[in-house]
Design a protein around this motif. Structure first.
Motif, PDB file in Angstrom:
ATOM      1  N   ILE A   1       5.238  14.235   2.426  1.00 61.53           N
ATOM      2  CA  ILE A   1       5.963  14.326   1.157  1.00 61.53           C
ATOM      3  C   ILE A   1       4.993  14.492  -0.009  1.00 61.53           C
ATOM      4  CG2 ILE A   1       7.983  13.062   1.951  1.00 61.53           C
ATOM      5  CD1 ILE A   1       6.828  10.574   0.524  1.00 61.53           C
ATOM      6  N   GLY A   2       3.731  14.851   0.300  1.00 60.98           N
ATOM      7  CA  GLY A   2       2.748  15.063  -0.749  1.00 60.98           C
ATOM      8  C   GLY A   2       1.992  13.819  -1.147  1.00 60.98           C
ATOM      9  N   MET A   3       2.122  12.782  -0.366  1.00 65.22           N
ATOM     10  CA  MET A   3       1.447  11.525  -0.675  1.00 65.22           C
ATOM     11  C   MET A   3      -0.009  11.613  -0.229  1.00 65.22           C
ATOM     12  SD  MET A   3       2.901   7.750   0.257  1.00 65.22           S
ATOM     13  CE  MET A   3       2.543   7.770   2.001  1.00 65.22           C
ATOM     14  N   GLY A   4      -0.917  11.163  -1.048  1.00 66.19           N
ATOM     15  CA  GLY A   4      -2.331  11.178  -0.686  1.00 66.19           C
ATOM     16  C   GLY A   4      -2.634  10.184   0.421  1.00 66.19           C
ATOM     17  N   GLY A   5      -3.837  10.274   0.940  1.00 68.44           N
ATOM     18  CA  GLY A   5      -4.257   9.361   1.983  1.00 68.44           C
ATOM     19  C   GLY A   5      -4.338   7.934   1.482  1.00 68.44           C
ATOM     20  N   ILE A   6      -4.054   6.986   2.359  1.00 66.42           N
ATOM     21  CA  ILE A   6      -4.118   5.568   2.022  1.00 66.42           C
ATOM     22  C   ILE A   6      -5.346   4.974   2.707  1.00 66.42           C
ATOM     23  CG2 ILE A   6      -2.928   3.353   2.133  1.00 66.42           C
ATOM     24  CD1 ILE A   6      -0.312   4.848   2.321  1.00 66.42           C
ATOM     25  N   PRO A   7      -6.273   4.407   1.954  1.00 68.81           N
ATOM     26  CA  PRO A   7      -7.456   3.823   2.597  1.00 68.81           C
ATOM     27  C   PRO A   7      -7.084   2.604   3.432  1.00 68.81           C
ATOM     28  CG  PRO A   7      -7.400   3.281   0.254  1.00 68.81           C
ATOM     29  CD  PRO A   7      -6.297   4.266   0.481  1.00 68.81           C
ATOM     30  N   ALA A   8      -7.821   2.416   4.508  1.00 67.91           N
ATOM     31  CA  ALA A   8      -7.578   1.253   5.358  1.00 67.91           C
ATOM     32  C   ALA A   8      -7.910  -0.014   4.599  1.00 67.91           C
ATOM     33  CB  ALA A   8      -8.411   1.345   6.631  1.00 67.91           C
TER      34      ALA A   8
ATOM     35  N   ALA B   1       0.832  -1.206   0.000  1.00 66.61           N
ATOM     36  CA  ALA B   1       0.000   0.000   0.000  1.00 66.61           C
ATOM     37  C   ALA B   1       0.868   1.258   0.000  1.00 66.61           C
ATOM     38  CB  ALA B   1      -0.931  -0.009   1.204  1.00 66.61           C
ATOM     39  N   ILE B   2       1.968   1.228   0.744  1.00 69.12           N
ATOM     40  CA  ILE B   2       2.882   2.373   0.772  1.00 69.12           C
ATOM     41  C   ILE B   2       3.488   2.592  -0.616  1.00 69.12           C
ATOM     42  CG2 ILE B   2       5.054   3.237   1.705  1.00 69.12           C
ATOM     43  CD1 ILE B   2       2.810   3.303   3.755  1.00 69.12           C
ATOM     44  N   ARG B   3       3.940   1.523  -1.229  1.00 63.51           N
ATOM     45  CA  ARG B   3       4.564   1.651  -2.554  1.00 63.51           C
ATOM     46  C   ARG B   3       3.560   2.157  -3.588  1.00 63.51           C
ATOM     47  NH1 ARG B   3       9.561   0.255  -2.137  1.00 63.51           N
ATOM     48  NH2 ARG B   3      10.333  -1.620  -1.080  1.00 63.51           N
ATOM     49  N   ALA B   4       2.325   1.684  -3.509  1.00 64.97           N
ATOM     50  CA  ALA B   4       1.304   2.137  -4.461  1.00 64.97           C
ATOM     51  C   ALA B   4       1.029   3.632  -4.289  1.00 64.97           C
ATOM     52  CB  ALA B   4       0.021   1.327  -4.272  1.00 64.97           C
ATOM     53  N   ALA B   5       1.037   4.112  -3.056  1.00 70.40           N
ATOM     54  CA  ALA B   5       0.782   5.534  -2.810  1.00 70.40           C
ATOM     55  C   ALA B   5       1.975   6.401  -3.220  1.00 70.40           C
ATOM     56  CB  ALA B   5       0.470   5.750  -1.333  1.00 70.40           C
ATOM     57  N   GLU B   6       3.176   5.850  -3.105  1.00 71.38           N
ATOM     58  CA  GLU B   6       4.374   6.617  -3.485  1.00 71.38           C
ATOM     59  C   GLU B   6       4.565   6.697  -4.995  1.00 71.38           C
ATOM     60  OE1 GLU B   6       7.464   5.772   0.223  1.00 71.38           O
ATOM     61  OE2 GLU B   6       7.452   4.447  -1.534  1.00 71.38           O
TER      62      GLU B   6
ATOM     63  N   THR C   1       9.623   8.713   9.128  1.00 71.01           N
ATOM     64  CA  THR C   1       9.029   8.025   7.994  1.00 71.01           C
ATOM     65  C   THR C   1       8.263   9.027   7.134  1.00 71.01           C
ATOM     66  OG1 THR C   1       7.844   6.001   7.354  1.00 71.01           O
ATOM     67  CG2 THR C   1       6.818   7.377   9.065  1.00 71.01           C
ATOM     68  N   PHE C   2       7.695   8.559   6.036  1.00 73.09           N
ATOM     69  CA  PHE C   2       7.239   9.478   5.000  1.00 73.09           C
ATOM     70  C   PHE C   2       5.809   9.172   4.550  1.00 73.09           C
ATOM     71  CE2 PHE C   2      11.770   8.372   4.464  1.00 73.09           C
ATOM     72  CZ  PHE C   2      12.266   9.469   5.139  1.00 73.09           C
ATOM     73  N   GLY C   3       4.941  10.154   4.698  1.00 70.01           N
ATOM     74  CA  GLY C   3       3.588  10.053   4.169  1.00 70.01           C
ATOM     75  C   GLY C   3       2.607   9.320   5.043  1.00 70.01           C
ATOM     76  N   ALA C   4       2.987   8.156   5.553  1.00 71.47           N
ATOM     77  CA  ALA C   4       2.081   7.336   6.357  1.00 71.47           C
ATOM     78  C   ALA C   4       2.897   6.329   7.152  1.00 71.47           C
ATOM     79  CB  ALA C   4       1.074   6.603   5.461  1.00 71.47           C
ATOM     80  N   LEU C   5       2.316   5.844   8.224  1.00 67.75           N
ATOM     81  CA  LEU C   5       2.983   4.843   9.046  1.00 67.75           C
ATOM     82  C   LEU C   5       3.046   3.498   8.329  1.00 67.75           C
ATOM     83  CD1 LEU C   5       1.316   5.573  12.508  1.00 67.75           C
ATOM     84  CD2 LEU C   5       3.642   6.163  11.825  1.00 67.75           C
ATOM     85  N   ARG C   6       4.116   2.770   8.561  1.00 71.14           N
ATOM     86  CA  ARG C   6       4.251   1.382   8.138  1.00 71.14           C
ATOM     87  C   ARG C   6       3.782   0.484   9.282  1.00 71.14           C
ATOM     88  NH1 ARG C   6       5.569   5.408   4.921  1.00 71.14           N
ATOM     89  NH2 ARG C   6       7.398   5.120   3.592  1.00 71.14           N
ATOM     90  N   ARG C   7       3.392  -0.742   8.983  1.00 68.36           N
ATOM     91  CA  ARG C   7       2.880  -1.642  10.025  1.00 68.36           C
ATOM     92  C   ARG C   7       3.846  -1.770  11.202  1.00 68.36           C
ATOM     93  NH1 ARG C   7      -0.790  -6.056   9.070  1.00 68.36           N
ATOM     94  NH2 ARG C   7       0.811  -7.491   9.862  1.00 68.36           N
TER      95      ARG C   7
END
Length: 499
Positions: A209-216, A9-14, A186-192
């Protein structure tokens, strides 16, 4: 509430950010944004520990991936602020070329690893860990392991880029050796791993870093918001009485373990303003401490309740098994703890036809009995697989796996509760936890279907009470017993509601 996400999910958002940077002709734009965050939080750590930034010494441990590039760019920025910056390149041929050039242009030094310096050399003021990133797995390897061990022994603080090297991003497995991070940026969102292995990550700072929100998603991990826990705590309203606030019935204790009955029932009394019923041979001991508890000679003769707690110190013989079966037949939300878990492990048929939610609260050894063996390196994965197996059997189960980081899973969501300390690792504290959870099931947000939130809320206040009890006289804290934890419970609830 904060959410942490799996690597995919992190890679897809980046990806859109990286593609846009590449298309603009500045492929390192995102990396420099991330590095600016690393530099900012490293400077803040330097100020807090040494009173300033200018003239301080920064060591970069640089791997071959993007995290190494982040560290090098951050080093260039810190050099521009007057720090002395030196980089150890673990694989010079594969170091990020543009970031390395930026560091050298700023006046930083970089070289491949060489043995030394000796024990008498002046240690740096901070080490930035850029060894591995999201793709890393397994323990630190040489020479990084030796460099980290040397500086950790000297008391040098570490700032980790993205994740501490030696901690797996998805499972949260903390390998030996690993980087003991004081701060993780870390960048954009927390990792597990930031929630599953929070003690190894230190303070976690998330840089935009400008990354959009990641849906749960189903593999996202949630950390409860303390203020939300406080707001949801059941308190009496103008029209409430002892029954409307929830009645919890407790089958606990025995002639051998009367203390379990006292701790569990007392915790339930302290947790909410409803009513506590008690069934078991510990009535005398319970009433001596808590005369407001209503005692009954058997499960069959217990009055109306909205939830049950079964198991702490109650034994594992035929009578105990029969009582578990009788309680579950009531079709009410039920906490199964301690000896009840041993009974369920030996007699899985006990969970057949469970009509309401059941909350199992094992520690690691009890979870081993329930599962027949589990992968302790992947606590969250093992927990989800076990709960999914129960759900596949039609059992509406939630499991709370105890630890410094307690995990709660209902088959859909994994919650992580870091107590912030391990003072609760003392005999009888689990009995207190099950009493709190049972009271919340009876009078809180548990609605007969869901046990996850009461379990999460119980874990939060249990950890708070342990910490408060340990530091009651100030200073760094001192060992406690379960009765100390219990005594601190009302204050912990009050503080939580005040947030």
């Amino acid at each position: 509430m904060r959410r942490a996400h799996p690597v995919e999910a992190i890679r897809a958002a980046e990806r859109p950010l990286l593609e846009a940077a590449e298309a603009s002709g500045d492929p390192d734009a995102v990396m420099r944004r991330a590095a600016a965050g690393v530099a900012h939080h490293t400077a803040a750590l330097l100020r807090s520990r040494s009173g300033g930034v200018f003239g301080r010494s920064v060591l970069l441990i640089v791997g071959s991936g993007d995290n190494g590039g982040d560290a090098l760019y951050a080093g260039a920025m810190l050099r521009a602020r007057g720090c002395r910056v030196e980089a150890v390149l673990l694989d010079p041929a594969r170091a990020h070329a543009r970031a390395l050039a930026a560091l050298r242009r700023a006046g930083g030094r970089a070289a491949g690893f060489r043995a030394g310096p000796g024990a008498g050399a002046t240690p740096p003021d901070v080490v930035i860990d850029g060894v591995v990133g999201l793709a890393g797995s397994g323990p630190l390897r040489e020479p990084a392991a030796g460099i980290v061990a040397h500086h950790a022994a000297a008391g040098v603080p570490f700032v980790s880029v993205d994740l501490p090297s030696g901690v797996d991003a998805d499972t949260g497995t903390v390998h030996d050796p690993h980087v003991p991070a004081h701060v993780t940026v870390t960048f954009g969102a927390l990792r597990r791993a930031h929630l599953l292995a929070s003690p190894a990550c230190g303070r976690v700072e998330v840089v935009d870093i400008g990354m959009g929100g990641i849906p749960a998603g189903p593999r996202s991990v949630r950390r409860p918001d303390r203020a939300e826990v406080g707001r949801s705590w059941p308190v009496p309203g103008p029209g409430d009485d002892k029954y409307s606030q929830g009645v919890v019935a407790i089958r606990a204790g025995s002639d051998r373990f009367p203390g379990a009955a006292v701790l569990c029932a007392s915790a339930a009394v302290a947790a909410t303003s409803g009513m506590v019923r008690y069934v078991g041979s510990g009535s005398g001991a319970v009433l001596a401490v808590r005369p407001e508890v209503v005692c009954h000679p058997s499960v069959a003769e217990a009055g109306t309740a909205q939830a049950w707690v079964v198991g702490p110190g109650a034994g594992t013989g035929a009578e105990a098994v029969a009582d578990i079966d009788a309680v579950l037949a009531h079709g009410l939300p039920t906490v199964l703890d301690a000896d009840a878990l041993t009974c369920v492990a030996a007699h899985p048929v006990l969970l057949r036809g469970v009509a309401a939610s059941v909350l199992l609260t094992p520690h690691a050894g009890e979870f081993d009995r329930l599962t027949g063996g589990w992968d302790r390196a992947d606590r969250a994965g093992a927990l989800r697989r076990y709960v999914a197996g129960l759900r596949d059997r039609g059992i509406n189960a939630t499991v709370l796996l105890k630890g410094r980081v307690t995990l709660v899973d209902d088959g859909e969501t994994t919650w992580s509760v870091d107590a912030g300390c391990s003072w609760a690792a003392t005999a009888g504290s689990g009995d207190v936890l099950s009493g709190i959870a049972g009271a919340l099931l009876a009078g809180g947000r548990g609605d007969g279907r869901a046990a996850a939130w009461p379990a999460v809320a119980a874990a939060v206040v249990h950890g708070d009470a342990a910490r408060a009890a340990a530091v009651r006289t100030g200073g760094a804290g001192a060992p406690i017993g379960a009765t100390d934890l219990l005594s601190a419970l009302p204050g912990a609830i009050s503080s939580l509601r005040d947030e």
